[in-house]
Every structure is written in structure tokens, then in C-alpha cells.
Design a protein around this motif. Structure first.
Motif, short mmCIF file in Angstrom:
data_model
loop_
_atom_site.label_atom_id
_atom_site.label_comp_id
_atom_site.label_asym_id
_atom_site.label_seq_id
_atom_site.Cartn_x
_atom_site.Cartn_y
_atom_site.Cartn_z
N ALA A 125 42.15 16.82 -1.10
CA ALA A 125 41.10 17.09 -2.08
C ALA A 125 41.26 16.21 -3.33
CB ALA A 125 41.12 18.56 -2.47
N THR A 126 42.51 15.92 -3.68
CA THR A 126 42.76 15.06 -4.84
C THR A 126 42.15 13.68 -4.65
OG1 THR A 126 44.80 16.21 -5.46
CG2 THR A 126 44.58 13.91 -6.14
N TRP A 127 42.39 13.09 -3.49
CA TRP A 127 41.90 11.73 -3.26
C TRP A 127 40.40 11.69 -3.06
CZ3 TRP A 127 44.58 7.93 -4.88
CH2 TRP A 127 45.98 8.00 -4.90
N VAL A 128 39.84 12.71 -2.44
CA VAL A 128 38.38 12.75 -2.29
C VAL A 128 37.72 12.84 -3.67
CG1 VAL A 128 36.47 14.16 -1.45
CG2 VAL A 128 38.41 13.72 0.04
N THR A 129 38.27 13.70 -4.54
CA THR A 129 37.72 13.84 -5.89
C THR A 129 37.88 12.56 -6.68
OG1 THR A 129 38.30 16.20 -5.85
CG2 THR A 129 37.85 15.21 -8.00
N TYR A 130 39.05 11.96 -6.55
CA TYR A 130 39.30 10.72 -7.30
C TYR A 130 38.32 9.63 -6.91
CZ TYR A 130 41.38 6.26 -8.55
OH TYR A 130 41.57 4.98 -9.03
N PHE A 131 38.16 9.36 -5.63
CA PHE A 131 37.29 8.27 -5.20
C PHE A 131 35.82 8.56 -5.55
CE2 PHE A 131 40.81 7.24 -2.16
CZ PHE A 131 41.06 5.98 -2.68
N TYR A 132 35.44 9.83 -5.48
CA TYR A 132 34.05 10.16 -5.81
C TYR A 132 33.75 9.84 -7.27
CZ TYR A 132 29.97 12.97 -6.97
OH TYR A 132 28.74 13.38 -7.44
N TYR A 133 34.56 10.39 -8.19
CA TYR A 133 34.30 10.19 -9.61
C TYR A 133 34.58 8.75 -10.05
CZ TYR A 133 33.51 15.15 -10.43
OH TYR A 133 33.00 16.42 -10.42
N HIS A 134 35.57 8.12 -9.44
CA HIS A 134 35.87 6.74 -9.81
C HIS A 134 34.71 5.81 -9.41
CE1 HIS A 134 37.76 2.72 -9.36
NE2 HIS A 134 38.44 3.09 -10.44
N ASP A 135 34.16 6.00 -8.23
CA ASP A 135 33.04 5.17 -7.80
C ASP A 135 31.81 5.42 -8.68
OD1 ASP A 135 34.62 4.13 -5.85
OD2 ASP A 135 33.79 5.33 -4.21
N ARG A 136 31.54 6.69 -9.00
CA ARG A 136 30.40 6.99 -9.87
C ARG A 136 30.60 6.37 -11.25
NH1 ARG A 136 27.07 11.28 -8.80
NH2 ARG A 136 25.91 10.40 -10.57
N GLY A 137 31.83 6.44 -11.76
CA GLY A 137 32.09 5.86 -13.07
C GLY A 137 31.92 4.36 -13.08
N LYS A 138 32.40 3.69 -12.02
CA LYS A 138 32.25 2.24 -11.95
C LYS A 138 30.79 1.83 -11.78
CE LYS A 138 36.40 0.81 -12.55
NZ LYS A 138 36.72 -0.02 -13.74
N GLN A 139 30.00 2.62 -11.07
CA GLN A 139 28.58 2.32 -10.94
C GLN A 139 27.88 2.40 -12.30
OE1 GLN A 139 26.98 5.00 -8.01
NE2 GLN A 139 28.16 4.10 -6.32
N LYS A 140 28.20 3.46 -13.04
CA LYS A 140 27.63 3.59 -14.38
C LYS A 140 28.12 2.48 -15.32
CE LYS A 140 25.04 7.28 -14.10
NZ LYS A 140 23.58 7.26 -14.43
N GLU A 141 29.36 2.06 -15.13
CA GLU A 141 29.91 0.98 -15.95
C GLU A 141 29.16 -0.32 -15.71
OE1 GLU A 141 34.04 -1.35 -15.73
OE2 GLU A 141 34.28 0.72 -16.48
N ASP A 142 28.93 -0.64 -14.45
CA ASP A 142 28.15 -1.85 -14.14
C ASP A 142 26.74 -1.74 -14.71
OD1 ASP A 142 30.36 -2.80 -12.79
OD2 ASP A 142 29.63 -2.16 -10.81
#
Length: 290
Positions: free
Chosen positions: A125-142
């Protein structure tokens, strides 16, 4: 006399005569048998056997008796193995500890404890949560970086009354050092740079603002929140590792499987900052030699 007490004299004489006659008949029969030299065996008598046959019979009787199993040693439970090779292999507590630090839950499964599946599930669950929020954050950053490149213009900033050569040099240093995160933060956060936005409107009073800057800043906040949640997930995974590693040592010690012994202590020191990469853990194992 003759085992008959209190008999009257007349009856006593009759009994005496009867006993004497019985004794005489018995003695006569015995003497006749001895004189003739012939004795008749009863049906219960065994026929004569040779010594070899008797030894074979004794051996057959001995072989038919099952061997007696020696009793287990004192203190050994009934039915438990008495040989070292029959005992299950001992589990290494240090190995279980390191396994949980690497992948939480694997140390529990190594020692046969089903609680490891819980720690493994938390790790997943830790890694699923991490990749989900990290990808969303990077999309918003771009997204907010592209929006800033299209709506903030340095020439507009040069022509404004808030232009300052030193502040412009700071932005240029950020670009030269590839510190774009600080660059994008300053142009949306510091009022001195707001005049560079294409829809900047000066207020009658001091200062002014731009609607595009507000939209940009909202996207940037969304990106920061997503990336912050990703960092929270990493912290949760870090805590899961420490908790599972300590827990497997406690389980092994309570069950008598631990090889650390009563003279060995395990100390943990953690240095964590939730929003920084400056995180570390220190594990110290001490053992008394006397």
C-alpha cells in the motif's frame, strides 16, 4: 485328634477305625505301584524332548516377544524427537531483523509468523500510494511550469517599475544552476516579479496583481500537495520497516527462538524530517561479555 474336636467316645471309635482303613488302602496301592515299577502319566504330562528341541523352543519364544522400547529421558515430552537431526532448524533473529528492514514482513514469514502478511500488505500500500501521488504531483508540476513559461515574460518585467537588477540576477542564477523549482516559486510568490505576468493590472493604490498568477499558483499548490502526500507514504513505509523489525525480535524472544540472549540489547535511534530527505536510522546491538 485327627482334626475332629469334641467327638463323643462311641462316634470317635468309629471314625478312628474308618481313618485307619483308608490309610491302609492308600499304603497298599502305593506299595503295589512301586513293586510293579510302572507309573502312568496323566494327560497334562509333556512327552519327552531332546535338549536341542528345548533350546529351539526357547529361541522361538524369545523371538515372538516384542523388544521393549526404552522410556524417553526425564523432561522429554512423550512422542517428541530425541535426536538433534529430528529437531526443526533454529531461526536466526539477526537475519529476520535485516529481512524486515529490507522488505517488511519477510522476517515474520521466515520465522513462521503470519503477521508478516500484514506488514507486506502495508508495504504494498505504501508504494501504490507513493507512485499515485508522485505521478499526480509531477503532472501538475509540468502543467504549472508550462503555464508560467507561456504567461510570464521577462521583457514585461524589465519595463515595469518593480524591475531590480539584483533580483533579476537572482532569477538568472536559478536558471544557470538548474534550480528551476526556486525560479518558478519566486515568480509566482514574490510581488516584485508579479509585473512580469501578461495580465498584470496595477491598482490605484500601491501594488497590483494578475489573474493568471492566481491560476498558476493554484496549480502549483496542487502539485505540492500531491508530492507532499507521496512523501508521507515514504515515511509510512519507513515506520513500517522499523516496527516490523522490532516486532519480529520481540516475537522470537517471547517464543524462545531468539539467539540474542538476555545479555544482548538492541537500541534504535531515528532521525527523521517529514518534508526533507535528511532521514536516517541507527541500530546498535550491544552484548555483555561478563
Amino acid at each position: 485328634m485327627f482334626g475332629i474336636p469334641h467327638i463323643r467316645p462311641v462316634l470317635g471309635n468309629q471314625v478312628l477305625i474308618l481313618r485307619v482303613l483308608q490309610l491302609a488302602v492308600s499304603v497298599g496301592v502305593l506299595l503295589t505301584a512301586l513293586a510293579s515299577g510302572v507309573c502312568h502319566a496323566s494327560r497334562l504330562d509333556f512327552p519327552p524332548y531332546t535338549p536341542g528341541e528345548i533350546m529351539l523352543a526357547q529361541r522361538a519364544i524369545a523371538d515372538s516377544i516384542p523388544a521393549m522400547t526404552p522410556p524417553p529421558p526425564v523432561g522429554t515430552p512423550s512422542g517428541s524427537p530425541t535426536h538433534d537431526e529430528d529437531l526443526p532448524p533454529a531461526k536466526n533473529s539477526g537475519k529476520a531483523f535485516v529481512m524486515n528492514l529490507l522488505i517488511p514482513g519477510t522476517g515474520h514469514l521466515y520465522v513462521g509468523n503470519k503477521r508478516g502478511w500484514i506488514h507486506l500488505g502495508l508495504e504494498g500500500a505504501t508504494w501504490v500510494t507513493y507512485f499515485y501521488y508522485h505521478d499526480r504531483g509531477k503532472q501538475k508540476e509540468d502543467q504549472f511550469e508550462a503555464f508560467a513559461d507561456a504567461n510570464w515574460d521577462s521583457t514585461r518585467y524589465f519595463a515595469s517599475d518593480t524591475y531590480d537588477a539584483d533580483r533579476w540576477q537572482i532569477l538568472r542564477d536559478f536558471i544557470a544552476n538548474d534550480n528551476m523549482q526556486q525560479y518558478y516559486e519566486d515568480i509566482g510568490k514574490l510581488p516584485d516579479y508579479w509585473t512580469g505576468w501578461n495580465d498584470y493590472v496595477p491598482y490605484p493604490q500601491a501594488g497590483g496583481d494578475a489573474q493568471s498568477r492566481h491560476y498558476y499558483y493554484g496549480i502549483r499548490n496542487d502539485s505540492n500537495n500531491f508530492l507532499k502526500n507521496a512523501r508521507y507514504a515514504i515515511i509510512g513505509g519507513f515506520v513500517n520497516r522499523i516496527v516490523s523489525a522490532v516486532d519480529v525480535l520481540r516475537i522470537m524472544k517471547n517464543s524462545g527462538q531468539s539467539k540474542l540472549g538476555s545479555n544482548t540489547k538492541v537500541n534504535f535511534n531515528a532521525h527523521t524530517k517529514p518534508f526533507s530527505s535528511d532521514n536516517a536510522v541507527k541500530v546498535t546491538i550491544t552484548r555483555k561479555l561478563y
